[in-house]
Design a protein around this motif. Structure first.
Motif, PDB file in Angstrom:
ATOM      1  N   ILE A  13       0.922  -1.227  -0.029  1.00 47.02           N
ATOM      2  CA  ILE A  13      -0.109  -0.040   0.108  1.00 47.02           C
ATOM      3  C   ILE A  13       0.951   1.275   0.053  1.00 47.02           C
ATOM      4  O   ILE A  13       0.562   2.391  -0.388  1.00 47.02           O
ATOM      5  CB  ILE A  13      -0.989   0.006   1.180  1.00 47.02           C
ATOM      6  N   GLY A  14       2.057   1.048   0.350  1.00 42.93           N
ATOM      7  CA  GLY A  14       3.226   2.374   0.543  1.00 42.93           C
ATOM      8  C   GLY A  14       3.313   2.991  -1.031  1.00 42.93           C
ATOM      9  O   GLY A  14       3.728   3.789  -1.134  1.00 42.93           O
ATOM     10  N   GLU A  15       3.227   1.822  -1.891  1.00 43.69           N
ATOM     11  CA  GLU A  15       3.198   2.264  -3.580  1.00 43.69           C
ATOM     12  C   GLU A  15       2.144   3.096  -4.041  1.00 43.69           C
ATOM     13  O   GLU A  15       2.215   3.533  -5.381  1.00 43.69           O
ATOM     14  CB  GLU A  15       3.723   1.052  -4.248  1.00 43.69           C
ATOM     15  N   LEU A  16       1.033   3.279  -3.136  1.00 46.09           N
ATOM     16  CA  LEU A  16      -0.136   4.060  -3.861  1.00 46.09           C
ATOM     17  C   LEU A  16      -0.087   5.535  -3.970  1.00 46.09           C
ATOM     18  O   LEU A  16       0.538   6.016  -3.278  1.00 46.09           O
ATOM     19  CB  LEU A  16      -1.247   3.760  -2.756  1.00 46.09           C
ATOM     20  N   PRO A  17      -0.249   5.838  -5.259  1.00 42.44           N
ATOM     21  CA  PRO A  17      -0.055   7.160  -5.724  1.00 42.44           C
ATOM     22  C   PRO A  17      -0.625   8.285  -4.792  1.00 42.44           C
ATOM     23  O   PRO A  17      -1.750   7.708  -4.256  1.00 42.44           O
ATOM     24  CB  PRO A  17      -0.407   7.338  -7.185  1.00 42.44           C
ATOM     25  N   LEU A  18      -0.032   9.228  -4.449  1.00 40.85           N
ATOM     26  CA  LEU A  18      -0.491  10.055  -3.439  1.00 40.85           C
ATOM     27  C   LEU A  18      -1.944  10.895  -4.187  1.00 40.85           C
ATOM     28  O   LEU A  18      -2.776  11.071  -3.015  1.00 40.85           O
ATOM     29  CB  LEU A  18       0.482  11.517  -3.303  1.00 40.85           C
ATOM     30  N   GLU A  19      -2.186  10.924  -5.284  1.00 36.25           N
ATOM     31  CA  GLU A  19      -3.182  11.399  -5.851  1.00 36.25           C
ATOM     32  C   GLU A  19      -4.285  10.508  -5.809  1.00 36.25           C
ATOM     33  O   GLU A  19      -5.812  10.872  -5.690  1.00 36.25           O
ATOM     34  CB  GLU A  19      -3.059  12.012  -7.262  1.00 36.25           C
ATOM     35  N   THR A  20      -4.219   9.303  -5.489  1.00 34.81           N
ATOM     36  CA  THR A  20      -5.455   8.119  -5.434  1.00 34.81           C
ATOM     37  C   THR A  20      -5.858   7.982  -3.792  1.00 34.81           C
ATOM     38  O   THR A  20      -6.825   7.852  -3.563  1.00 34.81           O
ATOM     39  CB  THR A  20      -4.961   6.858  -5.904  1.00 34.81           C
ATOM     40  N   GLN A  21      -4.822   8.319  -2.864  1.00 38.62           N
ATOM     41  CA  GLN A  21      -5.085   8.126  -1.565  1.00 38.62           C
ATOM     42  C   GLN A  21      -6.265   8.713  -1.139  1.00 38.62           C
ATOM     43  O   GLN A  21      -6.913   8.197  -0.165  1.00 38.62           O
ATOM     44  CB  GLN A  21      -3.726   8.592  -0.604  1.00 38.62           C
ATOM     45  N   PRO A  22      -6.667   9.973  -1.216  1.00 46.27           N
ATOM     46  CA  PRO A  22      -7.968  10.696  -0.703  1.00 46.27           C
ATOM     47  C   PRO A  22      -9.221   9.869  -1.381  1.00 46.27           C
ATOM     48  O   PRO A  22     -10.180   9.688  -0.429  1.00 46.27           O
ATOM     49  CB  PRO A  22      -7.823  12.043  -1.310  1.00 46.27           C
ATOM     50  N   LYS A  23      -9.463   9.375  -2.420  1.00 50.83           N
ATOM     51  CA  LYS A  23     -10.324   8.453  -2.910  1.00 50.83           C
ATOM     52  C   LYS A  23     -10.212   7.191  -2.101  1.00 50.83           C
ATOM     53  O   LYS A  23     -11.520   6.717  -1.684  1.00 50.83           O
ATOM     54  CB  LYS A  23     -10.156   8.378  -4.330  1.00 50.83           C
ATOM     55  N   LEU A  24      -9.150   6.531  -1.791  1.00 53.18           N
ATOM     56  CA  LEU A  24      -9.192   5.294  -1.009  1.00 53.18           C
ATOM     57  C   LEU A  24      -9.659   5.645   0.460  1.00 53.18           C
ATOM     58  O   LEU A  24     -10.502   4.946   1.110  1.00 53.18           O
ATOM     59  CB  LEU A  24      -7.851   4.782  -0.839  1.00 53.18           C
ATOM     60  N   LEU A  25      -9.336   6.766   0.946  1.00 52.19           N
ATOM     61  CA  LEU A  25      -9.704   7.295   2.383  1.00 52.19           C
ATOM     62  C   LEU A  25     -11.229   7.236   2.517  1.00 52.19           C
ATOM     63  O   LEU A  25     -11.795   6.781   3.255  1.00 52.19           O
ATOM     64  CB  LEU A  25      -8.931   8.595   2.628  1.00 52.19           C
TER      65      LEU A  25
END
Length: 421
Positions: free
Chosen positions: A230-242
């Motif tokens: 999960i540490g490889e997840l792009p920063l721009e996708t992280q808010p949508k996952l949250l």
């Protein structure tokens, strides 16, 4: 899908008598046994007599954050508050809250939070983890504790330690075992496609979107979604996952409607997420959403005799000679269990049906890294003597146990010890 919740013993803590009585009445009507407390100190004293604590955040004597810290590990705490900012939610999760529900809320929202946090009967845990060291026994115990919960789990450990194996064990021992387990390696998805893979897309959303496609969240509905690396997840996708984790809804790429999903997330990483949060490459709020429960896997070099147990497991019955055993125990295993399995596959292919000797092991494991002086070389008999002595030391001189580990008869061990005096 609303999670079904078996009746629980719920302690409601709120200094507002009207809110306290309202919550108690609603929870009692749904089958829960409710006790009410005007002060957090009262609930703290009775914590062991309940299954879940539902507490207001702001109270005069001890606030909800302090209550969480004091009660952590004994019973899940769900915090409710009219001051529902992101900062407050992060503070609550840091303090160990099982969930944070901002006011105003529908009673169904609170009931779902209780259902997720409620203790569930533990299933037998067969993690498939080979070894009998204290380190791996602690992992088995941890899996047994976190599996019945419905909260997110973060599995950490070096590459090759078996994080996916742990995720599968958590799913198999959880109330979601009958549902799907969907595995996704975040590092293997091109950054431009991560959102589509996780949340799906509708036809025409982008050039290659020739039809509607369900995302991995929808595929895992009713089960577990394992987000490896999960540490490889792009920063721009992280808010949508949250948002998907908080709201339990997803919006397909290019879609106009949202889809409710019921998914438990198990995430894994070999990276230092705390350091990534400090650098701003991993969102702090997402970190506290995936790091509710934690399982840490030890590296193979800290697991002692498990190296030989695992080697025998991967050798599938092919005997391992003493010289190979000494080399296996001496290696540092930077690639952990994955490297050990690879080394044994290599050795079995060269040894065929005969015993595995050090000559059959890969050079990096056999420690053939350069010229060796004659003074460094020892006989096979000396290697055998050293290995037997090492095993005896590890089992505190218990000869029956040592013989069992060595795979020989006890009388054979006695003869060897007599020979070596």
């Amino acid at each position: 899908m609303t999670l079904a919740s078996a009746p629980s013993r719920v302690a409601v803590v709120d200094d507002d008598p009207a809110m306290r009585d309202l919550l108690a009445a609603h929870l009692a009507r749904t089958g829960h046994t409710v006790s009410t407390h005007a002060r957090a100190a009262s609930a703290l004293a009775m914590a062991d007599a309940c299954d879940i604590v539902v507490s207001d955040l702001r109270m005069p004597d001890m606030d909800g954050i302090a209550l969480c810290r004091a009660i952590q590990g004994r019973v899940p705490v769900i915090l409710i508050s009219a001051f529902g900012t992101m900062e407050t939610a992060i503070l609550a999760l840091r303090a160990g809250a099982a969930d944070f529900v901002p006011k105003p809320f529908r009673i169904d929202t609170l009931l779902e939070a209780i259902a997720r946090a409620a203790p569930r009967p533990a299933r037998p845990v067969d993690a498939g983890l080979v070894g009998s060291s204290a380190a791996i026994d602690a992992v088995r115990e941890r899996i047994a504790k976190v599996a019945p919960r419905d909260a997110a789990v973060l599995v950490t450990g070096e590459s090759g330690t078996g994080k996916e194996l742990v995720a599968r064990a958590i799913h198999a021992a959880s109330p979601r075992a009958a549902g799907p387990l969907v595995v996704v390696n975040c590092a293997a998805i091109p950054p431009a496609l991560v959102e589509s893979e996780l949340f799906g897309h509708v036809r025409g959303a982008f050039t290659d979107a020739r039809g509607d496609r369900a995302g991995l969240f929808a595929t895992a509905h009713g089960g577990t979604l394992f987000l490896d690396e999960i540490g490889e997840l792009p920063l721009e996708t992280q808010p949508k996952l949250l948002r998907a984790l908080q709201e339990r809804i997803v919006r397909p790429v290019g879609g106009s409607s949202e889809l409710a999903v019921d998914v438990r997330v198990v995430a894994a990483t070999n990276r230092d997420l705390d350091a990534m949060v400090a650098r701003g490459t991993f969102r702090e709020d997402l970190y506290y959403r995936v790091h509710v429960l934690h399982v840490a896997l030890p590296p193979l070099r800290e697991r002692g005799d498990d190296v030989l147990e695992l080697a025998r497991h991967f050798a599938h019955g092919t005997p391992i000679a003493a010289d190979a055993a000494v080399a296996l125990l001496a290696h540092s295993w930077p690639g952990n269990v994955r490297e050990l399995e690879s080394a044994l596959v290599h050795a079995c292919a060269l040894a065929e049906a005969g015993p595995i000797h050090v000559a059959h092991l890969p050079d990096r494991v056999a420690q053939r890294r350069g010229p060796t002086s004659d003074s460094q070389l020892v006989t096979l008999a000396e290697l055998e003597r050293r290995h037997v002595a090492w095993v005896l030391e590890r089992v505190d001189g218990n000869k029956s146990k040592a013989a069992r580990i060595l795979g020989i008869e006890r009388k054979t061990l006695y003869r060897m010890l007599e020979r070596w005096q």
